[in-house]
Scaffold this motif. Sequence first.
Motif, mmCIF file in Angstrom:
data_model
loop_
_atom_site.group_PDB
_atom_site.id
_atom_site.type_symbol
_atom_site.label_atom_id
_atom_site.label_comp_id
_atom_site.label_asym_id
_atom_site.label_seq_id
_atom_site.Cartn_x
_atom_site.Cartn_y
_atom_site.Cartn_z
ATOM 1 N N GLY A 1 -18.309 -13.466 78.863
ATOM 2 C CA GLY A 1 -19.089 -14.347 79.722
ATOM 3 C C GLY A 1 -20.571 -14.323 79.448
ATOM 4 N N ALA A 2 -21.040 -13.304 78.725
ATOM 5 C CA ALA A 2 -22.478 -13.182 78.467
ATOM 6 C C ALA A 2 -22.950 -14.085 77.339
ATOM 7 N N PHE A 3 -22.018 -14.672 76.579
ATOM 8 C CA PHE A 3 -22.407 -15.551 75.487
ATOM 9 C C PHE A 3 -22.752 -16.931 76.026
ATOM 10 N N PRO A 4 -23.725 -17.612 75.394
ATOM 11 C CA PRO A 4 -24.110 -18.938 75.871
ATOM 12 C C PRO A 4 -22.921 -19.899 75.867
ATOM 13 N N GLY B 1 -21.243 -7.025 79.528
ATOM 14 C CA GLY B 1 -22.120 -8.169 79.380
ATOM 15 C C GLY B 1 -23.034 -8.355 80.573
ATOM 16 N N GLN B 2 -24.182 -8.954 80.319
ATOM 17 C CA GLN B 2 -25.088 -9.326 81.391
ATOM 18 C C GLN B 2 -25.927 -10.510 80.933
ATOM 19 N N PHE B 3 -26.430 -11.246 81.899
ATOM 20 C CA PHE B 3 -27.323 -12.352 81.595
ATOM 21 C C PHE B 3 -28.751 -11.841 81.451
ATOM 22 N N SER B 4 -29.582 -12.673 80.841
ATOM 23 C CA SER B 4 -30.988 -12.303 80.689
ATOM 24 C C SER B 4 -31.689 -12.163 82.036
ATOM 25 N N ASP B 5 -31.129 -12.757 83.099
ATOM 26 C CA ASP B 5 -31.680 -12.606 84.449
ATOM 27 C C ASP B 5 -31.826 -11.132 84.824
ATOM 28 N N HIS B 6 -30.839 -10.326 84.407
ATOM 29 C CA HIS B 6 -30.762 -8.936 84.843
ATOM 30 C C HIS B 6 -31.267 -7.963 83.787
ATOM 31 N N ALA B 7 -31.716 -8.469 82.659
ATOM 32 C CA ALA B 7 -32.256 -7.633 81.593
ATOM 33 C C ALA B 7 -33.738 -7.370 81.860
ATOM 34 N N PRO B 8 -34.328 -6.387 81.176
ATOM 35 C CA PRO B 8 -35.757 -6.109 81.366
ATOM 36 C C PRO B 8 -36.641 -7.169 80.715
ATOM 37 N N ILE B 9 -36.632 -8.357 81.328
ATOM 38 C CA ILE B 9 -37.417 -9.502 80.866
ATOM 39 C C ILE B 9 -38.132 -10.087 82.079
ATOM 40 N N ILE B 10 -39.374 -10.417 81.945
ATOM 41 C CA ILE B 10 -40.084 -11.110 83.025
ATOM 42 C C ILE B 10 -39.532 -12.525 83.156
ATOM 43 N N ASP B 11 -39.036 -12.846 84.366
ATOM 44 C CA ASP B 11 -38.498 -14.183 84.636
ATOM 45 C C ASP B 11 -37.470 -14.566 83.574
#
Length: 341
Positions: free
Chosen positions: A43-46, A77-87
């Motif tokens: 599910g983590a793949f685009p 898997g995880q989305f970029s929402d929950h990764a260490p990324i600003i916004d």
Amino acid sequence: MIEVRELVRTGCNSAQTKRGGTNETVSALSDTPYPIDLDSVRGAFPPGIEAPPLLVDFAGWLDGRPWGSVGCFSLQGQFSDHAPIIDGSPLRDRFSLFMRLPDGSAVGGWYGAGLDRDNPPIVGLGSEGDYELLAPSLDGLLAKLTSQQFDDTWSDLKPREEVECQTVELAQWLAGRPQGEPTVAEEMSSELPDFRGFMEKWSREREDYWANHRLMAELGWRLAAHLPKGKKPWDQTRFEVAIVGAQYEARVLSRGPQPFEEAASIESLLRDLREEMRRAQPELGLWYAMNFGLHADGRVMPSFAYDVRPTIDGEPALLSEAKADLARAPRPERWVPKWLV
């Protein structure tokens, strides 16, 4: 059985633990298999891109082996929402994050401009802001696991010393695959784009974007009574918001979530923000929860949750209201959270 959070606490490559009995620790670690969630990995793949057979087969090879025997990670898997990324929400279709490290760092494919979407380079998103291109491909990442070619920043990708190393077995498995993936790490191509530069630019631009956003500026003005007393850049007052269909709740985080006087007056502002974001990136749908910090200079820096089912008035948000939002703002199937299906 020892919990994964205990593995995180003790670290990955320490020679021995600080509390009694190395033998006891070794035994516990040896009994702890790698956490694997293949559904979340897929599910983590685009949308439109499937998890490559090599990754799926690697999950099968890893299943049941002792945690730490080829590196300290979970295949989840995880989305970029929950990764260490600003916004990170707007970058969902730029990453396939399939590996989590104990410190909260994430590893996965990067679908940057001009890159091969069928075989993207593998990048690391460090919990302390370390952004690095780790391997030119998934094949290359697995080969680096066998040869343990990672610096101190990414030492969690090396085997744990307290567990019997299985990198030789991984190399043999790779060599025996029908496609004949290499068992030595590939050289990093100088033609690959600058991932660190991309992430640093993204961080600067998103901070500037929200610092100058008209709705965030008005929100900061309306909440001026809650400005933090300190004047240091990191001083902030935290708020949480939930909007699900007609439902709404906002709380200030002061000794736990608390109601505050201005909550009702900012609802229309927050709903306008939600609609503006949907129009800007319709494939994300509508967010259900928002957290933001009000800084001493009046800046508001938000983060958004598109998958969580928030609690409103002490109860989980109504499914009927969430489904009404989904019908109004549909998403790709794999971006619809399971609680909403």
